[in-house]
Design a protein around this motif. Structure first.
Motif, PDB file in Angstrom:
ATOM      1  N   LEU A  83      13.313   1.567   1.465  1.00 57.09           N
ATOM      2  CA  LEU A  83      12.286   2.011   2.400  1.00 57.09           C
ATOM      3  C   LEU A  83      11.758   0.797   3.145  1.00 57.09           C
ATOM      4  CD1 LEU A  83      10.348   4.439   0.043  1.00 57.09           C
ATOM      5  CD2 LEU A  83      12.066   5.020   1.760  1.00 57.09           C
ATOM      6  N   ILE A  84      11.737   0.887   4.472  1.00 56.51           N
ATOM      7  CA  ILE A  84      11.353  -0.261   5.280  1.00 56.51           C
ATOM      8  C   ILE A  84      10.120   0.079   6.099  1.00 56.51           C
ATOM      9  CG2 ILE A  84      12.121  -1.896   7.036  1.00 56.51           C
ATOM     10  CD1 ILE A  84      15.035  -0.795   6.239  1.00 56.51           C
ATOM     11  N   PRO A  85       8.938  -0.432   5.686  1.00 54.66           N
ATOM     12  CA  PRO A  85       7.745  -0.224   6.499  1.00 54.66           C
ATOM     13  C   PRO A  85       7.921  -0.954   7.824  1.00 54.66           C
ATOM     14  CG  PRO A  85       7.181  -1.037   4.319  1.00 54.66           C
ATOM     15  CD  PRO A  85       8.652  -1.174   4.477  1.00 54.66           C
ATOM     16  N   LEU A  86       7.579  -0.282   8.912  1.00 51.79           N
ATOM     17  CA  LEU A  86       7.828  -0.871  10.216  1.00 51.79           C
ATOM     18  C   LEU A  86       6.671  -0.593  11.155  1.00 51.79           C
ATOM     19  CD1 LEU A  86      10.104  -2.439  11.652  1.00 51.79           C
ATOM     20  CD2 LEU A  86      10.954  -0.248  12.467  1.00 51.79           C
ATOM     21  N   GLU A  87       6.113  -1.639  11.699  1.00 54.89           N
ATOM     22  CA  GLU A  87       5.074  -1.514  12.718  1.00 54.89           C
ATOM     23  C   GLU A  87       5.738  -1.122  14.025  1.00 54.89           C
ATOM     24  OE1 GLU A  87       1.756  -2.073  12.694  1.00 54.89           O
ATOM     25  OE2 GLU A  87       1.496  -2.877  10.689  1.00 54.89           O
ATOM     26  N   PRO A  88       5.233  -0.098  14.702  1.00 54.24           N
ATOM     27  CA  PRO A  88       5.812   0.261  15.999  1.00 54.24           C
ATOM     28  C   PRO A  88       5.313  -0.678  17.085  1.00 54.24           C
ATOM     29  CG  PRO A  88       4.054   1.767  15.444  1.00 54.24           C
ATOM     30  CD  PRO A  88       4.206   0.826  14.277  1.00 54.24           C
ATOM     31  N   ASP A  89       5.594  -1.942  16.914  1.00 49.61           N
ATOM     32  CA  ASP A  89       5.103  -2.995  17.796  1.00 49.61           C
ATOM     33  C   ASP A  89       6.240  -3.989  17.959  1.00 49.61           C
ATOM     34  OD1 ASP A  89       4.069  -5.545  18.535  1.00 49.61           O
ATOM     35  OD2 ASP A  89       2.086  -4.999  17.815  1.00 49.61           O
ATOM     36  N   THR A  90       6.678  -4.210  19.161  1.00 50.20           N
ATOM     37  CA  THR A  90       7.844  -5.070  19.367  1.00 50.20           C
ATOM     38  C   THR A  90       7.626  -6.490  18.882  1.00 50.20           C
ATOM     39  OG1 THR A  90       7.119  -5.488  21.630  1.00 50.20           O
ATOM     40  CG2 THR A  90       8.734  -3.734  21.290  1.00 50.20           C
ATOM     41  N   ASP A  91       6.410  -7.000  18.975  1.00 55.25           N
ATOM     42  CA  ASP A  91       6.157  -8.364  18.517  1.00 55.25           C
ATOM     43  C   ASP A  91       6.335  -8.486  17.005  1.00 55.25           C
ATOM     44  OD1 ASP A  91       5.593  -9.201  21.075  1.00 55.25           O
ATOM     45  OD2 ASP A  91       3.430  -8.949  20.864  1.00 55.25           O
ATOM     46  N   ARG A  92       5.828  -7.528  16.269  1.00 53.97           N
ATOM     47  CA  ARG A  92       5.897  -7.590  14.809  1.00 53.97           C
ATOM     48  C   ARG A  92       7.270  -7.204  14.278  1.00 53.97           C
ATOM     49  NH1 ARG A  92       0.122  -5.272  12.712  1.00 53.97           N
ATOM     50  NH2 ARG A  92      -1.130  -6.501  14.131  1.00 53.97           N
ATOM     51  N   SER A  93       8.008  -6.420  15.037  1.00 51.08           N
ATOM     52  CA  SER A  93       9.308  -5.934  14.571  1.00 51.08           C
ATOM     53  C   SER A  93      10.473  -6.767  15.074  1.00 51.08           C
ATOM     54  CB  SER A  93       9.507  -4.478  15.024  1.00 51.08           C
ATOM     55  OG  SER A  93       8.480  -3.684  14.510  1.00 51.08           O
ATOM     56  N   PRO A 115       7.209   4.376   9.471  1.00 51.54           N
ATOM     57  CA  PRO A 115       6.252   3.867  10.448  1.00 51.54           C
ATOM     58  C   PRO A 115       4.885   3.673   9.790  1.00 51.54           C
ATOM     59  CG  PRO A 115       7.391   5.800  11.280  1.00 51.54           C
ATOM     60  CD  PRO A 115       7.747   5.660   9.830  1.00 51.54           C
ATOM     61  N   LEU A 116       4.248   2.552  10.069  1.00 52.22           N
ATOM     62  CA  LEU A 116       2.957   2.256   9.474  1.00 52.22           C
ATOM     63  C   LEU A 116       1.811   2.791  10.303  1.00 52.22           C
ATOM     64  CD1 LEU A 116       3.530  -1.362   8.184  1.00 52.22           C
ATOM     65  CD2 LEU A 116       3.719   0.787   6.948  1.00 52.22           C
ATOM     66  N   LYS A 117       2.055   3.046  11.564  1.00 53.33           N
ATOM     67  CA  LYS A 117       1.022   3.581  12.462  1.00 53.33           C
ATOM     68  C   LYS A 117       1.695   4.588  13.362  1.00 53.33           C
ATOM     69  CE  LYS A 117      -1.640  -0.677  12.510  1.00 53.33           C
ATOM     70  NZ  LYS A 117      -2.168  -1.740  13.328  1.00 53.33           N
ATOM     71  N   GLY A 118       0.926   5.151  14.272  1.00 60.33           N
ATOM     72  CA  GLY A 118       1.479   6.093  15.233  1.00 60.33           C
ATOM     73  C   GLY A 118       2.491   5.417  16.138  1.00 60.33           C
ATOM     74  N   ALA A 119       3.192   6.195  16.901  1.00 58.77           N
ATOM     75  CA  ALA A 119       4.220   5.669  17.803  1.00 58.77           C
ATOM     76  C   ALA A 119       3.616   4.676  18.787  1.00 58.77           C
ATOM     77  CB  ALA A 119       4.879   6.810  18.555  1.00 58.77           C
ATOM     78  N   ARG A 175       0.836  -1.200   0.000  1.00 62.68           N
ATOM     79  CA  ARG A 175       0.000   0.000   0.000  1.00 62.68           C
ATOM     80  C   ARG A 175       0.875   1.257   0.000  1.00 62.68           C
ATOM     81  NH1 ARG A 175      -3.259  -0.207   4.718  1.00 62.68           N
ATOM     82  NH2 ARG A 175      -4.279  -1.925   3.670  1.00 62.68           N
ATOM     83  N   ARG A 176       1.949   1.248   0.789  1.00 61.47           N
ATOM     84  CA  ARG A 176       2.869   2.386   0.806  1.00 61.47           C
ATOM     85  C   ARG A 176       3.539   2.546  -0.563  1.00 61.47           C
ATOM     86  NH1 ARG A 176       1.077   4.847   5.180  1.00 61.47           N
ATOM     87  NH2 ARG A 176       1.559   3.770   7.089  1.00 61.47           N
ATOM     88  N   LEU A 177       3.893   1.442  -1.159  1.00 62.99           N
ATOM     89  CA  LEU A 177       4.509   1.478  -2.484  1.00 62.99           C
ATOM     90  C   LEU A 177       3.566   2.113  -3.496  1.00 62.99           C
ATOM     91  CD1 LEU A 177       6.752  -0.871  -4.265  1.00 62.99           C
ATOM     92  CD2 LEU A 177       4.468  -0.730  -5.217  1.00 62.99           C
ATOM     93  N   PHE A 178       2.310   1.696  -3.501  1.00 64.48           N
ATOM     94  CA  PHE A 178       1.344   2.256  -4.442  1.00 64.48           C
ATOM     95  C   PHE A 178       1.182   3.755  -4.212  1.00 64.48           C
ATOM     96  CE2 PHE A 178      -1.015  -2.044  -4.079  1.00 64.48           C
ATOM     97  CZ  PHE A 178      -0.080  -2.656  -4.876  1.00 64.48           C
TER      98      PHE A 178
END
Length: 137
Positions: A98-108, A129-133, A7-10
């Motif tokens: 470019l590295i999409p990154l979830e601000p979530d320790t489990d996913r990252s 960042p894909l979402k807020g902090a 989605r970010r790429l598009f």
């Protein structure tokens, strides 16, 4: 090159086209093939840009020259979401990773293994960042 989040790429590709920085080409190395599906839906809606071109690893330099000769200004490549699924040759041709990154320790958590590979490429990279902090714990 955008690793993982199509989605970010598009959005980036469409924004570049709308800013007059095209033509923009999108390619896909993700086994899910979601980018091809997206492109087909744009064709059904008579949307002409950005364009899609299948990526060939067989002769990557020739592929890039052909796109450049055709007038492409940018090539955005959707890659597999995990670093293990990314062909190192893609890092070698990238101008920016470019590295999409979830601000979530489990996913990252698994990303730590991939960062040295990206750093070793010597190419500039940044996180998106894909979402807020994340909330402090």
């Amino acid at each position: 090159m955008v690793q993982g989040n199509r989605r970010r790429l598009f959005n980036l590709a469409v924004a570049a086209e709308q800013a007059g920085d095209g033509p923009v080409v999108i390619s896909d190395t993700d086994p899910q093939g979601s980018t091809v599906d997206w492109f087909q839906s744009t064709q059904e809606a008579s949307i002409e840009a950005p364009r899609y071109a299948p990526l060939s690893f067989a002769d990557l330099p020739q592929y890039l020259r052909a796109l450049q000769d055709a007038g492409a200004s940018y090539l955005f490549i959707d890659t597999a979401p995990s670093i293990g699924g990314v062909n190192p040759d893609l890092f070698a041709i990238a101008d920016l990773i470019l590295i999409p990154l979830e601000p979530d320790t489990d996913r990252s958590a698994g990303f730590g293994e991939g960062l040295p590979v990206i750093k070793q490429s010597g190419k500039p990279f940044t996180f998106m960042p894909l979402k807020g902090a994340a909330e402090p714990t």
